[in-house]
Design an enzyme around this catalytic site. Structure first.
Site, PDB file in Angstrom:
ATOM      1  N   HIS A 250     -22.578  25.119  24.632  1.00 55.74           N
ATOM      2  CA  HIS A 250     -22.708  25.048  23.181  1.00 55.74           C
ATOM      3  C   HIS A 250     -21.613  25.829  22.460  1.00 55.74           C
ATOM      4  CE1 HIS A 250     -26.411  22.881  23.404  1.00 55.74           C
ATOM      5  NE2 HIS A 250     -27.033  23.830  24.049  1.00 55.74           N
TER       6      HIS A 250
ATOM      7  N   ARG B  26     -21.248  29.829  31.511  1.00 53.06           N
ATOM      8  CA  ARG B  26     -22.205  28.727  31.440  1.00 53.06           C
ATOM      9  C   ARG B  26     -21.411  27.438  31.247  1.00 53.06           C
ATOM     10  NH1 ARG B  26     -27.321  27.733  27.346  1.00 53.06           N
ATOM     11  NH2 ARG B  26     -25.695  27.764  25.737  1.00 53.06           N
TER      12      ARG B  26
ATOM     13  N   GLU C 164     -35.647  25.172  31.310  1.00 51.14           N
ATOM     14  CA  GLU C 164     -35.798  24.978  29.866  1.00 51.14           C
ATOM     15  C   GLU C 164     -36.472  23.663  29.490  1.00 51.14           C
ATOM     16  OE1 GLU C 164     -31.829  25.332  28.247  1.00 51.14           O
ATOM     17  OE2 GLU C 164     -30.945  24.481  30.049  1.00 51.14           O
TER      18      GLU C 164
ATOM     19  N   ASP D 272     -34.508  25.851  24.113  1.00 51.75           N
ATOM     20  CA  ASP D 272     -34.695  24.480  24.580  1.00 51.75           C
ATOM     21  C   ASP D 272     -36.079  24.283  25.184  1.00 51.75           C
ATOM     22  OD1 ASP D 272     -32.554  22.611  24.084  1.00 51.75           O
ATOM     23  OD2 ASP D 272     -31.273  23.950  25.241  1.00 51.75           O
TER      24      ASP D 272
ATOM     25  N   ASP E  96     -13.627  30.384  41.204  1.00 53.55           N
ATOM     26  CA  ASP E  96     -12.231  30.514  41.634  1.00 53.55           C
ATOM     27  C   ASP E  96     -11.415  31.340  40.645  1.00 53.55           C
ATOM     28  OD1 ASP E  96     -12.704  28.994  43.873  1.00 53.55           O
ATOM     29  OD2 ASP E  96     -11.800  27.158  43.082  1.00 53.55           O
TER      30      ASP E  96
END
Length: 255
Positions: free
Chosen positions: A47, A72, A151, A177, A86
């Site tokens: 988001h 995220r 969620e 959510d 990585d």
């Protein structure tokens, strides 16, 4: 630039780690949050405005501050899980993990064989941790944290099976959510008694399964309650809101 002990080690020791939430694609803000005292900074690609380039620089900035770097990715973007590790992230929070299949895909991208199927190429991550490639390989599966966001009602229903997935380090409750999906899109009430009660149950089940439990906290009261529930990885403070609150407070001093 190495954070010692690692985020994984701190969570295994049952420490409480507070992460700031970074939505603005300005890497130095992540560094400032770490220098302000946050134990971790989560760079939000779902988001927030972050992309791979700002995550790459944000991880470095976060580690420079001494905080743990967390990413995220967007929903179902499992390729970015491997890439985030990585680049030097210590943890990844995958949104909308609703099934065992989703959890297996997360582990596959997060862990090296035989646990997962992550391919080799952590040269920047190893460098930031001051490790040789062989040392990184030997410790990576234990030191990279894969968290599945819980969620939706589907995730709640499949929770025990999700928690049983080998290589999944823990869960992360998204109460916003969760409230949205529980109400079939009628409302967003993350601090409601129903949602908080379900969060407490998720934390208890995660800890009973030997997994880490994290949660996004929308208020200070929610964060304090989350610690009592057994959550040890708490998101509390979005940088955009922190900046606006600080600006309003500064202007109010002149009233």
């Amino acid at each position: 630039m190495t954070a010692a002990p690692s985020l994984a080690a701190r969570l295994r020791a049952d420490e409480t780690v507070i992460t700031a939430w970074s939505t603005l694609a300005v890497p130095i803000l992540a560094e400032l949050l770490g220098r302000a005292g946050y134990g971790a900074v989560t760079l939000d690609m779902q988001h927030g405005a972050h992309d791979v380039a700002t995550v790459r620089e944000g991880i470095v900035a976060t580690r420079l501050s001494g905080a743990h770097a967390v990413v995220r990715p967007p929903v179902d973007d499992f390729a970015t899980v491997s890439r985030a590790f990585d680049l030097g992230a210590e943890a990844v929070i995958m949104p909308m993990v609703n099934s065992v299949e989703d959890a297996l895909a997360l582990v596959g991208a997060a862990k090296y064989p035989p646990v997962g199927a992550r391919s080799w190429g952590p040269h920047r991550g190893a460098m930031l941790q001051g490790m040789t490639a062989p040392d990184y390989l030997a410790s990576a599966n234990a030191e990279t944290v894969a968290l599945a966001m819980i969620e939706t009602p589907a995730a709640i229903e499949a929770l025990d099976e999700i928690l049983a997935v080998d290589g999944l380090d823990g869960i992360f409750v998204g109460p916003g959510d969760l409230s949205l999906t529980l109400s079939d899109g009628a409302s967003v009430t993350p601090s409601s008694e129903k949602v908080q009660g379900m969060a407490a149950d998720v934390a208890a089940r995660a800890r009973a399964a030997g997994k880490f439990a994290g949660i996004f906290c929308n208020t200070t009261a929610d964060a304090r309650a989350a610690r009592e529930m057994g959550f040890r990885f708490l998101a509390h403070g979005v940088e955009m809101s922190l900046l606006m609150d600080a600006a309003r407070a500064k202007l109010a001093e002149l009233d």
